[in-house]
Each structure stands twice: as structure tokens, then as C-alpha cells.
Design a protein around this motif. Structure first.
Motif, PDB file in Angstrom:
ATOM      1  N   LYS A  17     -13.716   4.341   3.429  1.00 30.80           N
ATOM      2  CA  LYS A  17     -14.387   5.443   2.716  1.00 30.80           C
ATOM      3  C   LYS A  17     -15.767   5.730   3.306  1.00 30.80           C
ATOM      4  N   ASN A  18     -16.184   4.895   4.257  1.00 33.25           N
ATOM      5  CA  ASN A  18     -17.481   5.070   4.914  1.00 33.25           C
ATOM      6  C   ASN A  18     -17.335   6.071   6.058  1.00 33.25           C
ATOM      7  N   LYS A  19     -18.090   7.174   5.995  1.00 32.65           N
ATOM      8  CA  LYS A  19     -17.943   8.246   6.980  1.00 32.65           C
ATOM      9  C   LYS A  19     -18.329   7.792   8.386  1.00 32.65           C
ATOM     10  N   ASN A  20     -19.361   6.948   8.498  1.00 31.99           N
ATOM     11  CA  ASN A  20     -19.780   6.457   9.820  1.00 31.99           C
ATOM     12  C   ASN A  20     -18.689   5.607  10.470  1.00 31.99           C
ATOM     13  N   ILE A  21     -18.052   4.779   9.641  1.00 30.08           N
ATOM     14  CA  ILE A  21     -16.951   3.945  10.151  1.00 30.08           C
ATOM     15  C   ILE A  21     -15.776   4.832  10.562  1.00 30.08           C
ATOM     16  N   GLU A  22     -15.519   5.890   9.792  1.00 31.71           N
ATOM     17  CA  GLU A  22     -14.421   6.807  10.120  1.00 31.71           C
ATOM     18  C   GLU A  22     -14.669   7.526  11.449  1.00 31.71           C
ATOM     19  N   PHE A  26     -12.450   7.209  14.738  1.00 33.39           N
ATOM     20  CA  PHE A  26     -11.901   8.399  15.411  1.00 33.39           C
ATOM     21  C   PHE A  26     -12.098   8.303  16.921  1.00 33.39           C
ATOM     22  N   VAL A  27     -13.306   7.953  17.348  1.00 33.62           N
ATOM     23  CA  VAL A  27     -13.602   7.824  18.782  1.00 33.62           C
ATOM     24  C   VAL A  27     -12.737   6.732  19.405  1.00 33.62           C
ATOM     25  N   LEU A  28     -12.623   5.597  18.702  1.00 29.77           N
ATOM     26  CA  LEU A  28     -11.831   4.470  19.191  1.00 29.77           C
ATOM     27  C   LEU A  28     -10.358   4.840  19.319  1.00 29.77           C
ATOM     28  N   PHE A  29      -9.791   5.473  18.273  1.00 26.08           N
ATOM     29  CA  PHE A  29      -8.370   5.810  18.286  1.00 26.08           C
ATOM     30  C   PHE A  29      -8.065   6.964  19.236  1.00 26.08           C
ATOM     31  N   LEU A  30      -9.035   7.849  19.451  1.00 21.12           N
ATOM     32  CA  LEU A  30      -8.857   8.907  20.448  1.00 21.12           C
ATOM     33  C   LEU A  30      -8.713   8.295  21.839  1.00 21.12           C
ATOM     34  N   PHE A  31      -9.574   7.324  22.132  1.00 21.54           N
ATOM     35  CA  PHE A  31      -9.480   6.595  23.408  1.00 21.54           C
ATOM     36  C   PHE A  31      -8.129   5.879  23.510  1.00 21.54           C
ATOM     37  N   CYS A  32      -7.722   5.221  22.423  1.00 22.11           N
ATOM     38  CA  CYS A  32      -6.450   4.489  22.421  1.00 22.11           C
ATOM     39  C   CYS A  32      -5.266   5.434  22.632  1.00 22.11           C
ATOM     40  N   TYR A  33      -5.293   6.587  21.961  1.00 19.57           N
ATOM     41  CA  TYR A  33      -4.184   7.538  22.054  1.00 19.57           C
ATOM     42  C   TYR A  33      -4.075   8.124  23.467  1.00 19.57           C
ATOM     43  N   LEU A  34      -5.230   8.440  24.059  1.00 17.68           N
ATOM     44  CA  LEU A  34      -5.231   8.926  25.445  1.00 17.68           C
ATOM     45  C   LEU A  34      -4.717   7.848  26.397  1.00 17.68           C
ATOM     46  N   ALA A  35      -5.142   6.592  26.156  1.00 15.96           N
ATOM     47  CA  ALA A  35      -4.698   5.474  26.994  1.00 15.96           C
ATOM     48  C   ALA A  35      -3.191   5.263  26.873  1.00 15.96           C
ATOM     49  N   ILE A  36      -2.653   5.433  25.655  1.00 20.11           N
ATOM     50  CA  ILE A  36      -1.206   5.299  25.429  1.00 20.11           C
ATOM     51  C   ILE A  36      -0.443   6.343  26.238  1.00 20.11           C
ATOM     52  N   TRP A  37      -0.900   7.593  26.173  1.00 22.83           N
ATOM     53  CA  TRP A  37      -0.218   8.669  26.891  1.00 22.83           C
ATOM     54  C   TRP A  37      -0.336   8.502  28.405  1.00 22.83           C
ATOM     55  N   ILE A  38      -1.547   8.225  28.876  1.00 24.82           N
ATOM     56  CA  ILE A  38      -1.753   8.081  30.324  1.00 24.82           C
ATOM     57  C   ILE A  38      -0.960   6.896  30.868  1.00 24.82           C
ATOM     58  N   GLY A  39      -1.091   5.732  30.203  1.00 23.52           N
ATOM     59  CA  GLY A  39      -0.418   4.512  30.660  1.00 23.52           C
ATOM     60  C   GLY A  39       1.090   4.642  30.669  1.00 23.52           C
ATOM     61  N   LEU A  79      -3.579  10.406  11.650  1.00 24.91           N
ATOM     62  CA  LEU A  79      -4.662   9.469  11.341  1.00 24.91           C
ATOM     63  C   LEU A  79      -5.995  10.000  11.861  1.00 24.91           C
ATOM     64  N   MET A  80      -6.024  10.468  13.099  1.00 23.95           N
ATOM     65  CA  MET A  80      -7.272  10.963  13.693  1.00 23.95           C
ATOM     66  C   MET A  80      -7.769  12.224  12.977  1.00 23.95           C
ATOM     67  N   THR A  81      -6.836  13.101  12.601  1.00 20.86           N
ATOM     68  CA  THR A  81      -7.212  14.310  11.860  1.00 20.86           C
ATOM     69  C   THR A  81      -7.834  13.955  10.515  1.00 20.86           C
TER      70      THR A  81
END
Length: 309
Positions: A17-22, A26-39, A79-81
Motif C-alpha cells: 500500500k506504500n506508493k514509494n514501494i510500488e 514497477f521499475v524492478l518488474f519492468l526490468f525483469c519483464y524486459l529481461a524475460i522477453w529478451i532472454g 501487475l505493473m499497470t
């Protein structure tokens, strides 16, 4: 069903529920999602554009990469949205669709991992008969069986959930729609359905994990008679497979092999098989695999040379 179900929208409570953590997530999961697709795309293109596609292990790895992309895409974009949204909602129909597709592609991944373990067992324990046993027809049949088994599994999970009456609370304490969080919201006695979920998801995960463990035990027993070089190569391949199996199965067993209850830790553990395992699969299968690294170099160096001309 319509008379007993007056919930049309669910509210997903998400990871925090903490906006800063969210925003950080988001930044972390965006990196992970891009890494999943590229890899995974790198693996798929390198296999399909080389001779590796003729080998059963890489044939299965290609399909594992496809299932990784499909599986994580059922959860991660939503999740990212939601991490950037003020109100995290999902319609009833989209929730049921997400539940079905998540279990479908998750089931395919589980069964493909089992097929890969069978392939390694035949390659190491019956090397003289390997090409006869693991012919292309057999490999196609295994993939077809994986898809069929996963479809039966996801359909049964869907049918267990679609007829549940939701007439009160609509807050799902998760970041995606899954069976146990939905059972918690149903306004009826869900004890019997919870047992059926254990018999379905829990037993599939347990039996598959047991079969995988036994197959690798047989492999380890067989390679004792091998030369040091052959033993090292076999161990490297099996270690890669076992790492993926543990990353995927350990949290899944904890979540599905228990009574129909939910814990706050479930959301964190679910990240392992929805995001972390699909992200690490390409690294695990390439960094410890000489053939895969050589294929990557050949395909992409050849592509670079063609562009240079």
C-alpha cells in the motif's frame, strides 16, 4: 449463477500500500519483464536458426521459452499497470480468464520440465537407444501431452471457481486472480472445493516434483561409471535443470499443497514462479551450457556480419 453472484469487479490489494514501494517495484518488474522477453527470445531465435533444434533437449527448451513468455505475460503486465494505478481493479470475466490462462501456461511449463527430465534420463542412462527413443515423433507427442494435461488441469481449476457465488467482499489479497484468494471471498462453504484444489494443483506439483527428483537420482547413479569429463558435462546439464525445478516447484508446493488458506507470504512466493523463474531460465540454460553459448555466438555474429556487408 447470476442470481447468486452480484460481484462484477474485484479489487486487487497488490503487493504493497506504500506508493514509494510500488514505484520501486514497477521499475524492478519492468526490468525483469524486459529481461524475460529478451532472454527467452534470444534462446528461441538461436535454437530455431541453428542445428540445435534437431536435438530433443533444445527442442524442449524452445517450447519452455515460449511457455515462459506466455505464463509471465498472464500476470506481469497487469501487475505493473496496477502498481501505478490508484485503484487496482479487475472485472469478474477478466479475473476468470486470468485464472484459466495462468494455470494453463503454468501447467504446460511444469509438464515440459518433466519432459526435459525424461530426455536427460534417456540420454544419460540409455545413450545407445537415445536417438531411437527420443525421435521427433516422440518429442512432438510429449509436447502435445504437456498441452493436453495443462488444459485439463486449468479447465478443472476454472470449473471449480466459475460456479462459486460471490455476494459480499470483493477485495482479493493478491496481485492476480488465483483459486485460494477467490475461495476466501466466496459466500458458501468451500472446504470440499479446497480439498479438490489440493487434489488437483497440489498433487500435480507434488507428483511431478517427485518424478523429477527420482529421474535425477537415477541419472546421478548412472554417471558414477562415466569418465570425469563426461560426468562433469552431465552434472552441468542436470544442475541447470534442477535449479529451474527448485525455483519453480518450491514456492508452488508451499502454496498449493496445504488447506485452502492464504498467507501474506504467498504474494512474495508467487513472484518466484511468475516472474523470477522465467527471468532466470535463459541465464541458467545458457551460462552453464557450451552448446547454447556457441549457438548464440554463431547466430548473432553471423547476423552482425550480414548487417556489416
Amino acid at each position: 449463477m447470476d442470481q447468486s453472484n452480484n460481484v462484477t469487479v474485484f479489487i486487487l490489494l497488490g503487493l504493497s500500500k506504500n506508493k514509494n514501494i510500488e514505484i520501486l517495484c514497477f521499475v524492478l518488474f519492468l526490468f525483469c519483464y524486459l529481461a524475460i522477453w529478451i532472454g527467452n527470445l534470444l534462446i528461441m531465435i538461436s535454437i530455431m536458426c541453428s542445428q540445435l533444434i534437431e536435438q530433443p533437449m533444445y527442442f524442449f527448451l524452445n517450447y519452455l521459452s515460449v511457455s515462459d513468455l506466455c505464463y509471465t505475460s498472464t500476470v506481469t503486465p497487469k501487475l505493473m499497470t496496477d502498481l501505478l494505478a490508484e485503484r487496482k481493479t479487475i472485472s469478474y470475466s477478466n479475473c476468470m480468464t486470468q485464472l484459466f490462462t495462468t494455470h494453463l501456461f503454468g501447467g504446460i511449463e511444469i509438464f515440459i520440465l518433466t519432459g526435459m527430465a525424461y530426455d536427460r534420463y534417456v540420454a544419460i542412462c540409455k545413450p545407445l537407444h537415445y536417438t531411437i527413443i527420443m525421435n521427433r515423433q516422440r518429442c512432438n507427442a510429449i509436447i502435445a501431452a504437456c498441452c493436453t494435461g495443462a488444459f485439463i488441469h486449468s479447465t478443472s481449476q476454472f470449473l471449480l471457481t466459475i460456479f462459486l457465488p460471490f455476494c459480499g467482499p470483493n477485495e482479493i489479497d493478491h496481485y492476480f486472480c488465483d483459486v485460494y484468494p477467490l475461495l476466501k471471498l466466496a459466500c458458501c462453504n468451500t472446504h470440499a472445493i479446497g480439498l479438490l484444489v489440493i487434489a488437483n494443483s497440489g498433487l500435480i506439483a507434488l507428483v511431478t516434483f517427485a518424478v523429477l527428483t527420482l529421474s535425477y537420482c537415477f541419472i546421478l547413479c548412472s554417471i558414477r561409471a562415466y569418465s570425469a569429463q563426461s560426468r562433469s558435462k552431465a552434472l552441468a546439464t542436470c544442475t541447470s535443470h534442477l535449479t529451474v525445478v527448485v525455483l519453480f516447484f518450491a514456492p508452488a508446493l508451499f502454496i498449493y499443497l496445504r488447506p485452502a488458506t492464504t498467507f501474506p507470504e504467498d504474494k512474495v512466493l508467487a513472484l518466484f514462479y511468475t516472474i523470477i523463474a522465467p527471468m532466470f531460465n535463459p541465464l541458467i540454460y545458457t551460462l552453464r551450457n557450451t552448446e547454447m553459448k556457441n549457438a548464440l555466438r554463431k547466430v548473432w555474429c553471423h547476423h552482425a556480419l550480414l548487417e556489416g556487408k
